[in-house]
Design a protein around this motif. Structure first.
Motif, PDB file in Angstrom:
ATOM      1  N   ILE A   7      10.495  -5.250  -6.871  1.00 40.73           N
ATOM      2  CA  ILE A   7       9.435  -4.745  -6.573  1.00 40.73           C
ATOM      3  C   ILE A   7       9.272  -3.255  -6.952  1.00 40.73           C
ATOM      4  CG2 ILE A   7       7.598  -4.309  -4.764  1.00 40.73           C
ATOM      5  CD1 ILE A   7       7.068  -6.759  -6.218  1.00 40.73           C
ATOM      6  N   GLY A   8      10.049  -2.451  -6.295  1.00 38.49           N
ATOM      7  CA  GLY A   8      10.087  -1.011  -6.535  1.00 38.49           C
ATOM      8  C   GLY A   8      10.347  -0.578  -8.033  1.00 38.49           C
ATOM      9  N   THR A   9      11.171  -1.381  -8.661  1.00 35.75           N
ATOM     10  CA  THR A   9      11.220  -1.224 -10.049  1.00 35.75           C
ATOM     11  C   THR A   9      10.093  -1.392 -10.951  1.00 35.75           C
ATOM     12  OG1 THR A   9      13.724  -1.658  -9.785  1.00 35.75           O
ATOM     13  CG2 THR A   9      12.689  -1.867 -12.037  1.00 35.75           C
ATOM     14  N   LYS A  10       9.417  -2.644 -10.540  1.00 33.32           N
ATOM     15  CA  LYS A  10       8.204  -3.071 -11.358  1.00 33.32           C
ATOM     16  C   LYS A  10       7.014  -2.141 -11.245  1.00 33.32           C
ATOM     17  CE  LYS A  10       9.941  -7.796 -11.776  1.00 33.32           C
ATOM     18  NZ  LYS A  10       9.751  -9.170 -11.461  1.00 33.32           N
ATOM     19  N   VAL A  11       6.789  -2.114  -9.977  1.00 39.49           N
ATOM     20  CA  VAL A  11       5.719  -0.958  -9.685  1.00 39.49           C
ATOM     21  C   VAL A  11       5.777   0.330 -10.333  1.00 39.49           C
ATOM     22  CG1 VAL A  11       4.442   0.116  -7.719  1.00 39.49           C
ATOM     23  CG2 VAL A  11       5.261  -2.061  -7.340  1.00 39.49           C
ATOM     24  N   ALA A  12       7.075   0.876 -10.382  1.00 43.65           N
ATOM     25  CA  ALA A  12       6.833   1.990 -11.167  1.00 43.65           C
ATOM     26  C   ALA A  12       6.636   1.852 -12.614  1.00 43.65           C
ATOM     27  CB  ALA A  12       8.372   2.732 -10.964  1.00 43.65           C
ATOM     28  N   ALA A  62      13.956   9.046 -10.001  1.00 38.14           N
ATOM     29  CA  ALA A  62      14.757   9.345  -8.859  1.00 38.14           C
ATOM     30  C   ALA A  62      13.743   9.966  -7.784  1.00 38.14           C
ATOM     31  CB  ALA A  62      16.018  10.503  -8.962  1.00 38.14           C
ATOM     32  N   LYS A  63      12.903  10.642  -8.043  1.00 32.43           N
ATOM     33  CA  LYS A  63      11.902  11.251  -7.318  1.00 32.43           C
ATOM     34  C   LYS A  63      10.975  10.155  -6.729  1.00 32.43           C
ATOM     35  CE  LYS A  63      10.775  15.838  -9.204  1.00 32.43           C
ATOM     36  NZ  LYS A  63      11.910  16.413  -9.217  1.00 32.43           N
ATOM     37  N   TYR A  64      10.553   9.096  -7.555  1.00 30.86           N
ATOM     38  CA  TYR A  64       9.720   7.938  -7.075  1.00 30.86           C
ATOM     39  C   TYR A  64      10.673   6.925  -6.202  1.00 30.86           C
ATOM     40  CZ  TYR A  64       8.137   3.372  -7.455  1.00 30.86           C
ATOM     41  OH  TYR A  64       7.795   1.747  -7.123  1.00 30.86           O
ATOM     42  N   ALA A  65      11.814   6.772  -6.525  1.00 26.94           N
ATOM     43  CA  ALA A  65      12.650   5.921  -5.747  1.00 26.94           C
ATOM     44  C   ALA A  65      12.892   6.837  -4.152  1.00 26.94           C
ATOM     45  CB  ALA A  65      14.006   5.411  -6.250  1.00 26.94           C
ATOM     46  N   THR A  66      13.010   7.974  -4.198  1.00 25.92           N
ATOM     47  CA  THR A  66      13.194   8.710  -2.942  1.00 25.92           C
ATOM     48  C   THR A  66      11.791   8.623  -2.214  1.00 25.92           C
ATOM     49  OG1 THR A  66      14.459  10.464  -4.096  1.00 25.92           O
ATOM     50  CG2 THR A  66      13.588  10.945  -1.973  1.00 25.92           C
ATOM     51  N   ASP A  67      10.994   8.711  -2.846  1.00 22.61           N
ATOM     52  CA  ASP A  67       9.677   8.717  -1.896  1.00 22.61           C
ATOM     53  C   ASP A  67       9.373   7.354  -1.548  1.00 22.61           C
ATOM     54  OD1 ASP A  67       9.566  11.507  -2.341  1.00 22.61           O
ATOM     55  OD2 ASP A  67       7.447  11.481  -3.126  1.00 22.61           O
ATOM     56  N   VAL A  68       9.691   6.248  -2.300  1.00 24.16           N
ATOM     57  CA  VAL A  68       9.251   4.884  -1.697  1.00 24.16           C
ATOM     58  C   VAL A  68      10.403   4.625  -0.713  1.00 24.16           C
ATOM     59  CG1 VAL A  68       9.696   2.180  -2.296  1.00 24.16           C
ATOM     60  CG2 VAL A  68       8.649   4.074  -4.107  1.00 24.16           C
ATOM     61  N   ILE A  69      11.595   5.154  -0.758  1.00 17.84           N
ATOM     62  CA  ILE A  69      12.598   4.661   0.619  1.00 17.84           C
ATOM     63  C   ILE A  69      12.256   5.470   1.783  1.00 17.84           C
ATOM     64  CG2 ILE A  69      15.208   5.014   1.191  1.00 17.84           C
ATOM     65  CD1 ILE A  69      15.686   4.201  -1.740  1.00 17.84           C
ATOM     66  N   THR A  70      11.849   6.736   1.697  1.00 18.74           N
ATOM     67  CA  THR A  70      11.557   7.687   2.698  1.00 18.74           C
ATOM     68  C   THR A  70      10.329   7.050   3.313  1.00 18.74           C
ATOM     69  OG1 THR A  70      10.312   9.244   1.560  1.00 18.74           O
ATOM     70  CG2 THR A  70      12.582   9.724   2.042  1.00 18.74           C
ATOM     71  N   SER A  71       9.499   6.632   2.547  1.00 17.98           N
ATOM     72  CA  SER A  71       8.095   5.943   3.280  1.00 17.98           C
ATOM     73  C   SER A  71       8.487   4.606   3.781  1.00 17.98           C
ATOM     74  CB  SER A  71       7.182   5.805   1.897  1.00 17.98           C
ATOM     75  OG  SER A  71       5.986   5.333   2.359  1.00 17.98           O
ATOM     76  N   CYS A  72       9.098   3.910   3.080  1.00 19.64           N
ATOM     77  CA  CYS A  72       9.171   2.373   3.532  1.00 19.64           C
ATOM     78  C   CYS A  72      10.398   2.453   4.420  1.00 19.64           C
ATOM     79  CB  CYS A  72       9.316   1.452   2.525  1.00 19.64           C
ATOM     80  SG  CYS A  72       8.175   1.406   1.413  1.00 19.64           S
ATOM     81  N   PRO A 126       0.685  -1.161   0.017  1.00 17.13           N
ATOM     82  CA  PRO A 126       0.112   0.013  -0.070  1.00 17.13           C
ATOM     83  C   PRO A 126       0.865   1.213  -0.002  1.00 17.13           C
ATOM     84  CG  PRO A 126      -0.792  -1.725   1.751  1.00 17.13           C
ATOM     85  CD  PRO A 126       0.482  -2.213   0.878  1.00 17.13           C
ATOM     86  N   LEU A 127       1.845   1.324   0.721  1.00 17.49           N
ATOM     87  CA  LEU A 127       2.827   2.285   0.720  1.00 17.49           C
ATOM     88  C   LEU A 127       3.578   2.539  -0.510  1.00 17.49           C
ATOM     89  CD1 LEU A 127       4.730   1.823   3.978  1.00 17.49           C
ATOM     90  CD2 LEU A 127       2.853   2.964   3.888  1.00 17.49           C
ATOM     91  N   ILE A 128       3.905   1.586  -1.132  1.00 15.17           N
ATOM     92  CA  ILE A 128       4.365   1.615  -2.644  1.00 15.17           C
ATOM     93  C   ILE A 128       3.626   2.111  -3.483  1.00 15.17           C
ATOM     94  CG2 ILE A 128       5.998   0.607  -4.466  1.00 15.17           C
ATOM     95  CD1 ILE A 128       7.120  -1.444  -2.088  1.00 15.17           C
ATOM     96  N   ASN A 129       2.286   1.564  -3.544  1.00 17.09           N
ATOM     97  CA  ASN A 129       1.175   1.953  -4.371  1.00 17.09           C
ATOM     98  C   ASN A 129       0.907   3.481  -4.375  1.00 17.09           C
ATOM     99  OD1 ASN A 129       0.647  -0.303  -5.993  1.00 17.09           O
ATOM    100  ND2 ASN A 129      -0.733  -1.134  -4.496  1.00 17.09           N
ATOM    101  N   LYS A 130       1.088   4.043  -3.150  1.00 24.29           N
ATOM    102  CA  LYS A 130       0.576   5.256  -3.183  1.00 24.29           C
ATOM    103  C   LYS A 130       1.531   6.168  -3.795  1.00 24.29           C
ATOM    104  CE  LYS A 130      -0.145   9.444  -0.697  1.00 24.29           C
ATOM    105  NZ  LYS A 130       0.602  10.272  -1.278  1.00 24.29           N
ATOM    106  N   ILE A 131       2.864   5.758  -3.535  1.00 25.73           N
ATOM    107  CA  ILE A 131       3.861   6.705  -4.440  1.00 25.73           C
ATOM    108  C   ILE A 131       3.818   6.521  -5.959  1.00 25.73           C
ATOM    109  CG2 ILE A 131       6.367   6.997  -4.597  1.00 25.73           C
ATOM    110  CD1 ILE A 131       5.285   7.335  -1.795  1.00 25.73           C
ATOM    111  N   GLY A 132       3.370   5.169  -6.398  1.00 31.88           N
ATOM    112  CA  GLY A 132       2.967   4.947  -7.719  1.00 31.88           C
ATOM    113  C   GLY A 132       2.053   6.117  -8.332  1.00 31.88           C
ATOM    114  N   GLU A 133       0.871   6.150  -7.485  1.00 30.81           N
ATOM    115  CA  GLU A 133      -0.142   7.219  -7.877  1.00 30.81           C
ATOM    116  C   GLU A 133       0.504   8.504  -7.959  1.00 30.81           C
ATOM    117  OE1 GLU A 133      -3.023   6.048  -4.843  1.00 30.81           O
ATOM    118  OE2 GLU A 133      -3.567   4.203  -5.743  1.00 30.81           O
ATOM    119  N   ASP A 134       1.146   8.912  -7.105  1.00 28.95           N
ATOM    120  CA  ASP A 134       1.918  10.175  -7.066  1.00 28.95           C
ATOM    121  C   ASP A 134       2.618  10.390  -8.309  1.00 28.95           C
ATOM    122  OD1 ASP A 134       0.617  10.529  -4.659  1.00 28.95           O
ATOM    123  OD2 ASP A 134       2.537  10.454  -3.531  1.00 28.95           O
ATOM    124  N   LEU A 135       3.223   9.474  -8.714  1.00 29.56           N
ATOM    125  CA  LEU A 135       4.196   9.306  -9.919  1.00 29.56           C
ATOM    126  C   LEU A 135       3.351   9.834 -11.161  1.00 29.56           C
ATOM    127  CD1 LEU A 135       6.734   8.670 -11.541  1.00 29.56           C
ATOM    128  CD2 LEU A 135       6.087   6.171 -10.911  1.00 29.56           C
TER     129      LEU A 135
END
Ligand code: HEM
Length: 507
Positions: free
Chosen positions: A452-457, A181-191, A151-160
């Motif tokens: 997972i992070g790569t594929k979700v993006a 880079a913006k996406y990866a930053t937000d996934v990492i800060t969130s998770c 759910p956390l990663i999906n939220k960043i996917g939607e923001d993307l």
């Protein structure tokens, strides 16, 4: 009188020059004496002139040497220090797996006095501490734990997607590396830090700025990382920091604030911070204290090891999909049908996207973000089938980029072809010819999370956009020489076409 003075000075200079020459070349007969083939070194730089002059990245330099020497291994020098390079996949398997007890550490500097955080990340930690921490951290990266973070990663996917929708309306060519880079930053800060990065909202969002400071291709960053990889003694002597001090301070404050909040509110969020708090409560690991900077380092390593790797893989994937339209169409179709079956972007849906997996595998073949692996021989080791001993203390390199482009294992290596990763083709090559996540007990602990992070993006982007080359897209890519990771010198600009704006979309 002046003449004598001049003569003395001249003689002194000559003696000093001679001694310097002797020092710089003192090991240059090392591989000859051992009967190991080698590439002739240059004075002072050994075989790394191009790397130290920031003319060519290490991955490409090792590939040049790999292609010049036939046979399963060769010797080279970094300055005057002899390094052993393993070419043959079977030999690589020995180093990474079968004889791991001889190669448990990396060559990279590790000095707690110089940098209290980086010395405690797994990538840099030395034994025996590494072994204890690795076994403690391994359960943190199970598929179950990652699944709970969807759910956390999906939220960043939607923001993307929201961000790209706006941007694609305003601009014809968009920098895919920056978006990733913006996406990866937000996934990492969130998770990993339990907070929102807001990278898509503001260009100067603090976490994104911190990422830039750490990974931008500046001369200073180049010198800093070169010292850690090539001159560990310099790090010890000058207490050079791996991470700029303000970045360390920023991560420490963010972590402490979140942990304090969680503890005071007794709240949880199903992220890595929750797991780290739980591990901290369990106390010391086999006599190794798990407190303070050691805990913070485990969160920081997401940023150090997971940020550049994930964002580069996403952007290189988009780049290849721009160049290979039919492959892009096939991935888009797979994403569409799988999401129709699953209803949303779930962990299971991502696992069902088999073609996407092959595409990502091929991206990591052509663009292995960390283009070489390194180990130190911690004990003497005999090269299997020979009488040659690699002495304890010898640094060992595995030229991953070169292996991934060796036509013996990957015919027409420049061609992007996901079909190299059918079960049959995979089984037809030696398994250690493809090692984007390294191998053995010291392989990438974040592989699942990175994939997972790569594929979700990619799933979010390709559900809404098609990517195309713009006038600025670099063809072919010129790799940036000032960084250890593989990166395009001028970034990866491209067009993102919003399919909802196509006249045919409503129909
Ligand atoms: C596509 C993404 C990624 C790629 C291609 C990648 C690649 C690699 C490679 C090649 C290594 C060296 C392995 C070896 O020496 O055998 C490594 C190590 C490591 N990676 Fe990753 N990585 C990725 C994502 C991540 C993520 C998201 C994390 C999150 C924490 C992570 C954490 C680490 C750590 C901690 C190590 C050191 C492991 C140890 O020494 O025990 N990586 N990675």
């Amino acid at each position: 009188m002046l003449e004598y003075y001049f003569m003395d000075t001249l003689i002194l200079c000559l003696v000093l020059l001679y001694l310097l020459y002797k020092l710089c070349t003192k090991n240059f007969d090392y591989w000859e004496r051992k009967g190991v083939p080698y590439i002739k070194p240059q004075l002072f730089f050994g075989n790394c002139y191009d790397i130290f002059m920031f003319r060519k990245s290490i991955g490409l330099t090792l590939a040049d040497m790999y292609n010049k020497i036939s046979g399963p291994y060769f010797g080279m020098w970094v300055f005057n220090i002899p390094h052993f390079v393993a070419k043959d996949p079977e030999l690589i398997k020995h180093i990474l797996v079968k004889d791991f007890k001889n190669f448990q550490d990396r060559t990279i500097a590790s000095n707690e006095e110089a940098d209290e955080i980086s010395a405690n990340v797994l990538f840099i930690m030395k034994n025996p501490t590494w072994k204890t921490f690795r076994s403690k951290m391994t359960p943190v990266f199970t598929s179950g734990k990652i699944k709970s973070m969807m759910p956390l990663i999906n939220k960043i996917g939607e923001d993307l997607v929201a961000y790209l929708t706006k941007l694609s309306n305003q601009s014809d060519s968009i920098e895919a590396k920056e978006v990733s880079a913006k996406y990866a930053t937000d996934v990492i800060t969130s998770c990993a830090f339990g907070i929102e990065g807001h990278s898509f909202e503001k260009e100067d969002a603090p976490w994104r700025s911190v990422g830039r400071d750490m990974f931008e291709f500046t001369l200073f960053n180049g010198i800093r990382s070169s010292s850690y990889f090539f001159l560990p003694k310099l790090v010890d002597l000058f207490k050079i920091k791996f991470v700029p001090p303000h970045v360390t301070q920023f991560m420490i404050e963010a972590f402490v604030k979140t942990v304090d909040y969680r503890k005071s509110e007794n709240s949880s969020r199903n992220d890595f911070i929750d797991i780290l708090i739980k591990l901290q409560k369990e106390g010391d690991f086999e006599g190794h204290k798990f407190e303070g900077n050691r805990v913070i380092a485990q969160a920081a390593q997401f940023f150090l090891a997971g940020f550049e790797t994930t964002s580069s893989t996403v952007s290189f994937a988009l780049y290849e999909l721009c160049l290979n339209k039919s492959i892009q169409e096939k991935v888009i179709m797979e994403i569409k049908t799988t999401l129709e079956q699953h209803g949303s972007v779930t962990y299971e849906a991502i696992q069902d996207m088999k073609y996407l997996h092959k595409v990502v595998q091929e991206v990591l073949r052509k663009y292995p973000v960390l283009p070489f692996l390194d180990r130190t021989a911690t004990m003497d080791w005999k090269i299997p089938g020979t009488d040659i001993t690699i002495e304890a203390g010898t640094p060992v390199y595995i030229p991953m980029f070169a292996l991934h482009y060796d036509p013996k294992y990957f015919p027409n290596p420049d061609v992007f072809d996901p079909e190299r990763f059918t079960e049959e083709t995979i089984n037809s090559r030696p398994c250690f010819s493809y090692i984007p996540f390294g191998g053995g007990p010291r392989n990438c602990i974040g592989e699942r999370f990175g994939l997972i992070g790569t594929k979700v993006a990619l799933v979010y982007i390709l559900s809404r956009f098609e990517v195309e080359c713009s006038n600025e897209t670099p063809i072919p890519i010129d790799f940036e020489p000032k960084t250890f990771a593989l990166a395009s010198k001028i970034g990866l600009p491209m067009k993102f076409i919003d399919i909802k704006r196509r006249p045919s979309y409503a129909a």
